[in-house]
Design an enzyme around this catalytic site. Structure first.
Site, PDB file in Angstrom:
ATOM      1  N   ASP A  29      49.357  47.278  44.741  1.00  0.00           N
ATOM      2  CA  ASP A  29      48.571  46.433  45.638  1.00  0.00           C
ATOM      3  C   ASP A  29      49.268  46.385  46.998  1.00  0.00           C
ATOM      4  OD1 ASP A  29      46.366  43.856  45.044  1.00  0.00           O
ATOM      5  OD2 ASP A  29      47.455  43.958  46.952  1.00  0.00           O
ATOM      6  N   GLY A  91      37.282  34.649  44.169  1.00  0.00           N
ATOM      7  CA  GLY A  91      37.846  35.263  45.371  1.00  0.00           C
ATOM      8  C   GLY A  91      37.837  36.779  45.344  1.00  0.00           C
ATOM      9  N   GLN A  92      36.919  37.360  44.584  1.00  0.00           N
ATOM     10  CA  GLN A  92      36.852  38.825  44.557  1.00  0.00           C
ATOM     11  C   GLN A  92      36.535  39.341  45.953  1.00  0.00           C
ATOM     12  OE1 GLN A  92      33.882  40.484  41.910  1.00  0.00           O
ATOM     13  NE2 GLN A  92      34.672  42.569  42.150  1.00  0.00           N
ATOM     14  N   HIS A  98      38.386  46.030  39.276  1.00  0.00           N
ATOM     15  CA  HIS A  98      39.820  46.352  39.218  1.00  0.00           C
ATOM     16  C   HIS A  98      40.540  45.299  38.402  1.00  0.00           C
ATOM     17  CE1 HIS A  98      38.938  43.991  42.829  1.00  0.00           C
ATOM     18  NE2 HIS A  98      40.117  43.399  42.657  1.00  0.00           N
TER      19      HIS A  98
END
Ligand code: 5GP
Ligand code: ZN
Length: 114
Positions: A29, A91-92, A98
């Protein structure tokens, strides 16, 4: 497909890849929220669990088993957390399904009511 994760999968956007095969990719990330923070993505683009087809369902099982098999290589042998954000309340922000993989430290278990 104008999707940041599809661009990463196609190699058009650079990423720090930890694992790749025909079905999936694991990469770091870009904005880690834990000492180790990877994203595992199916190569097939869809946003929500609601949209999964039978092949997507099989692929998620495959991805979970792959994460478990790779845990030592990824530095996650002391444990890890998997998170899938779905929709607005979660909060995508990237609408390509994923799995967040976080570890490398003790992880608090948040009380979201606070
Ligand atoms: P979400 O909020 O949708 O569950 O998670 C999206 C994640 O993707 C975030 O943790 C964010 O840091 C990560 N992310 C967004 N854009 C990029 C990118 O271009 N490269 C990488 N490696 N991660 C990204
Ligand atoms: Zn995509």
């Amino acid at each position: 497909m104008d999707c940041i994760f599809c661009k990463i999968i196609r190699g058009e956007t650079p990423s720090k890849k930890a694992y790749e095969d025909d079905l999936m990719l694991i990469f770091e990330d870009v904005s880690p929220k834990a000492k180790l923070h990877y994203l595992a993505v199916p190569k097939h683009h869809y946003a929500l669990i609601d949209q999964m087809n039978a092949q997507d369902q099989a692929d998620i099982g495959y991805i979970l088993r792959k994460i478990a098999k790779l845990k030592n290589i990824l530095g996650l042998n002391d444990g890890y957390r998997l998170t899938i954000n779905q929709g607005e309340n979660a909060g995508q922000s990237v609408h390509h399904l994923h799995i967040h993989i976080m570890g490398g430290q003790t992880l608090d278990w948040p009380d979201y009511r606070k």
